[in-house]
Design an enzyme around this catalytic site. Sequence first.
Site, PDB file in Angstrom:
ATOM      1  N   CYS A 162      -2.585   2.270   9.221  1.00 20.47           N
ATOM      2  CA  CYS A 162      -3.342   1.012   9.293  1.00 20.47           C
ATOM      3  C   CYS A 162      -3.918   0.799  10.690  1.00 20.47           C
ATOM      4  O   CYS A 162      -5.050   0.339  10.841  1.00 20.47           O
ATOM      5  CB  CYS A 162      -2.446  -0.167   8.921  1.00 20.47           C
ATOM      6  SG  CYS A 162      -1.809  -0.105   7.233  1.00 20.47           S
ATOM      7  N   PRO A 180       0.820  -1.216   0.000  1.00 18.54           N
ATOM      8  CA  PRO A 180       0.000   0.000   0.000  1.00 18.54           C
ATOM      9  C   PRO A 180       0.852   1.263   0.000  1.00 18.54           C
ATOM     10  O   PRO A 180       2.078   1.221   0.137  1.00 18.54           O
ATOM     11  CB  PRO A 180      -0.765  -0.133   1.312  1.00 18.54           C
ATOM     12  CG  PRO A 180       0.256  -0.744   2.236  1.00 18.54           C
ATOM     13  CD  PRO A 180       1.056  -1.691   1.381  1.00 18.54           C
ATOM     14  N   LYS A 209       4.667  -5.497  -6.225  1.00 19.76           N
ATOM     15  CA  LYS A 209       3.836  -4.520  -6.938  1.00 19.76           C
ATOM     16  C   LYS A 209       3.401  -3.464  -5.939  1.00 19.76           C
ATOM     17  O   LYS A 209       2.751  -3.771  -4.948  1.00 19.76           O
ATOM     18  CB  LYS A 209       2.602  -5.183  -7.547  1.00 19.76           C
ATOM     19  CG  LYS A 209       1.612  -4.197  -8.169  1.00 19.76           C
ATOM     20  CD  LYS A 209       0.274  -4.849  -8.462  1.00 19.76           C
ATOM     21  CE  LYS A 209      -0.742  -3.861  -9.009  1.00 19.76           C
ATOM     22  NZ  LYS A 209      -1.039  -2.758  -8.081  1.00 19.76           N
ATOM     23  N   GLY A 222      -4.151  -3.553   2.019  1.00 25.82           N
ATOM     24  CA  GLY A 222      -4.949  -2.541   1.346  1.00 25.82           C
ATOM     25  C   GLY A 222      -6.389  -2.582   1.810  1.00 25.82           C
ATOM     26  O   GLY A 222      -6.683  -2.945   2.955  1.00 25.82           O
ATOM     27  N   GLU A 233      -4.013  -7.987   5.012  1.00 27.37           N
ATOM     28  CA  GLU A 233      -4.248  -6.963   6.035  1.00 27.37           C
ATOM     29  C   GLU A 233      -5.081  -5.884   5.383  1.00 27.37           C
ATOM     30  O   GLU A 233      -4.616  -5.186   4.480  1.00 27.37           O
ATOM     31  CB  GLU A 233      -2.955  -6.369   6.580  1.00 27.37           C
ATOM     32  CG  GLU A 233      -3.238  -5.398   7.733  1.00 27.37           C
ATOM     33  CD  GLU A 233      -2.117  -4.435   8.035  1.00 27.37           C
ATOM     34  OE1 GLU A 233      -2.426  -3.276   8.393  1.00 27.37           O
ATOM     35  OE2 GLU A 233      -0.951  -4.835   7.893  1.00 27.37           O
ATOM     36  N   LEU A 234      -6.317  -5.742   5.834  1.00 25.06           N
ATOM     37  CA  LEU A 234      -7.284  -4.916   5.140  1.00 25.06           C
ATOM     38  C   LEU A 234      -7.697  -3.721   6.002  1.00 25.06           C
ATOM     39  O   LEU A 234      -6.846  -3.047   6.552  1.00 25.06           O
ATOM     40  CB  LEU A 234      -8.474  -5.788   4.720  1.00 25.06           C
ATOM     41  CG  LEU A 234      -8.070  -7.080   3.970  1.00 25.06           C
ATOM     42  CD1 LEU A 234      -9.286  -7.937   3.678  1.00 25.06           C
ATOM     43  CD2 LEU A 234      -7.300  -6.772   2.702  1.00 25.06           C
ATOM     44  N   GLY A 235      -8.994  -3.446   6.096  1.00 27.13           N
ATOM     45  CA  GLY A 235      -9.439  -2.229   6.763  1.00 27.13           C
ATOM     46  C   GLY A 235      -9.313  -2.278   8.272  1.00 27.13           C
ATOM     47  O   GLY A 235      -9.035  -3.313   8.879  1.00 27.13           O
ATOM     48  N   GLU A 273     -14.459   2.754   8.051  1.00 28.12           N
ATOM     49  CA  GLU A 273     -13.065   3.225   8.074  1.00 28.12           C
ATOM     50  C   GLU A 273     -13.003   4.661   7.574  1.00 28.12           C
ATOM     51  O   GLU A 273     -13.541   4.983   6.511  1.00 28.12           O
ATOM     52  CB  GLU A 273     -12.187   2.314   7.219  1.00 28.12           C
ATOM     53  CG  GLU A 273     -10.714   2.665   7.319  1.00 28.12           C
ATOM     54  CD  GLU A 273      -9.831   1.619   6.663  1.00 28.12           C
ATOM     55  OE1 GLU A 273      -8.736   1.346   7.194  1.00 28.12           O
ATOM     56  OE2 GLU A 273     -10.230   1.085   5.603  1.00 28.12           O
TER      57      GLU A 273
END
Length: 461
Positions: free
Chosen positions: A263, A130, A155, A207, A229-231, A362
């Site tokens: 995060c 991210p 990426k 992200g 690992e997200l919101g 979020e």
Amino acid sequence: MTMIQCISPVDGSVYAERPAMSAAQAQEAIGRARQAQKAWARRPLEERVQLVLRGVARLNEMVDEVVPELAWMMGRPVRYGGEFRGFNERSNYVASVAAEALAPLHIEDSASFERRIEREPHGVVFVVAPWNYPYMTAINTIAPALMAGNTVVLKHAAQTLLVGERMARAFVEAGVPQDVFQNVFLDHATTAVLIAEGLFNFINFTGSVEGGRAIERAAAGTFTGIGLELGGKDPGYVMEDADLDAAVDTLMDGATFNSGQCCCGIERIYVHESLYDAFVEKSVAWVSNYKLGNPLDPETTLGPMAHKRFADTVREQINQAVAQGARPLVDPKLFPADDGGAYLAPQVLVDVDHSMEIMRQETFGPAVGIMKVRSDDEAISLMNDSKYGLTASLWTQDPERAGRIGRDIETGTVFMNRADYLDPALVWTGVKQTGRGGSLSLLGFHNLTRPKSYHLKKVTK
């Protein structure tokens, strides 16, 4: 040809652009990574560890370029010096525990049998990183993955387009073979195709929740391992015995540092009724001292958000909350640089509740809601009233109480008297829509390797 662009939040200009690779070009790069992996894994562990640390050191030598580059790409003020402190801390820690984490588990070594379990690298690890902490989040996976014997294809987000390029350059210049650590520029469609073809052995994505869903959809049926690992909507709870000034200082910093784009930033706060008024008053004063402005100015303490659309989301949540009865307490006149675009003044809201998006969705910006509570049970219920679960910050003088409350909170990490910090010795993990898997610590190595059993009979009868 598709061009991937980084639009600078500083002035709205195109700061950098790169052509996206075609599927064929990307397949070729991944093929080189796969071909290089076995030879890389056969190198002694300590050699791999030292090469990674040399790559880290080489990147540190680029500090004068990296810091202003980050300011241009995602808006963090240059006065904070980039991410080198956390970047180095995490790299050094995983290096120190690599041998222990990857050591074989010996079950038996007798005259008749040798039985053991070894950790074997997955192969090619795809890291999708991210923009908010582009170096630290990437190194969480890159360093242990390479040390464990994987090759890495990185990426990066378009907003921090140059970070992956710079990281790969630093590591290759330090001696890591070029095919072992590669940076790629990919659009979403090509990324999905590569994942669906099962070209990677493990994927780590940091992200949004929707981004995580897209990764899972693309990988469906390939049985590729995925770490997500997200919101987040991380809460703070200030109890009646808390150190008030320390709680204000840490929680307000956790809510607003990096323009709230963290995060594990603090996004909602619950304060015991006995401290509520004082906490709110001190919090508003604390936040009002920020200087919002150009991140290239060393006097600036709060830069723009990484993109105007991110700031628009925060403004929308604030406006919706106010329309529902919330009160904003920070005077916008203190922040003349707020231009209605990427530059956004911080805000503290009271008279909020969980019917408002700002307490449930979020925010990822420099705005936080504060609610009054009367008991631990009420605070626990509110903290758990979320679809996310990354960290929770508890403020008390009583570790036993914090531990008791912590066991009832649906979260990946429980802090007491601190917040917004990633300890590399502890596994970084989340629950619910925050994701699955874990990075760093001894367990992080286990996610980047697979167990392989050896059952060796030494006799034939």
